[in-house]
Design an enzyme around this catalytic site. Structure first.
Site, mmCIF file in Angstrom:
data_model
loop_
_atom_site.group_PDB
_atom_site.id
_atom_site.type_symbol
_atom_site.label_atom_id
_atom_site.label_comp_id
_atom_site.label_asym_id
_atom_site.label_seq_id
_atom_site.Cartn_x
_atom_site.Cartn_y
_atom_site.Cartn_z
ATOM 1 N N SER A 65 0.777 -1.178 0.054
ATOM 2 C CA SER A 65 0.037 0.095 -0.069
ATOM 3 C C SER A 65 0.717 1.424 0.005
ATOM 4 C CB SER A 65 -1.193 0.061 1.286
ATOM 5 O OG SER A 65 -0.032 0.056 2.571
ATOM 6 N N LYS A 102 0.437 4.493 7.025
ATOM 7 C CA LYS A 102 -0.255 5.045 6.129
ATOM 8 C C LYS A 102 -0.021 6.523 6.203
ATOM 9 C CE LYS A 102 -3.113 2.140 4.069
ATOM 10 N NZ LYS A 102 -2.314 0.906 4.786
#
Length: 203
Positions: A127, A164
């Site tokens: 990701s 993230k």
């Protein structure tokens, strides 16, 4: 001579660094303090390392440690700090709880900022590939519970930790991946567990 575990390597590297820095070995209590374990736990590691032929210890002498064989990490910078590699970050447990720690790795002291705790987290998935963070990399994290917009953080959502890009919005937190395959995570219940400050990659 048998191979050392990751934790034994870290203990041996710490002993080697202290001897080089000040000319004599650390005490068992100092070893325990460095790794957040009891004196007995430190002693057990010393005896295990001794059995594998890397050092000698003497009974009833806290500093009686003699190196026989160099640490496999001897090529790393002497001024290094061992930090835990966290296998999982779980709600309800301190992040440095023994059951969370899978091994230890050394990081250069230049990464450390005073006494701010650090830990490492193994990256899972793709990701964050657009910012050069790949599956299997080891993320070096500065432990903190606040973050600024645009920082890469470890965030805990329920029982799952994710790496993230952090953004605080008016009524929620937005956690963005750096891979177009993944949509942003929008939540009111994310807990910041630390900020990314470095990366290890094993080839």
């Amino acid at each position: 001579m048998k191979d050392l575990t990751d934790k034994q390597q870290a203990v041996l590297a710490f002993i080697t660094a202290i001897i080089k820095e000040r000319g004599f070995p650390p005490t068992i209590r100092e070893i325990g303090d460095e790794f957040g374990i009891t004196a007995k736990g430190a002693y057990d590691h010393l005896k295990a390392i001794e059995k594998k032929g890397y050092l000698k210890t003497a009974k009833n002498q806290s500093r009686a440690i003699e190196l026989i064989r160099q640490s496999p990490m001897e090529s790393l910078p002497v001024q290094a700090t061992s930090i835990p590699v966290i296998g999982q970050v779980a709600a309800g447990l301190p992040i440095f709880a023994e059951e969370n720690i899978e091994s230890y790795i050394p990081v250069p002291d230049e990464m450390a900022k005073g006494n701010v705790p650090m830990y490492a987290l193994r990256v899972q998935g793709d990701s964050m590939i657009e910012v050069g963070i790949n599956d299997g990399d080891i993320a070096i994290i500065e432990k903190r519970d606040i973050a600024r917009n645009g920082e890469i953080v470890v965030a805990l959502i329920e029982d799952e930790a994710t790496l993230k890009v952090y953004y605080k919005e008016q009524d929620q937190i937005r956690l963005e991946a750096r891979n177009p395959k993944y949509k942003p995570i929008k939540t009111k219940k994310a807990t910041v567990m630390g900020k990314l400050i470095g990366l290890y990659r094993i080839y």
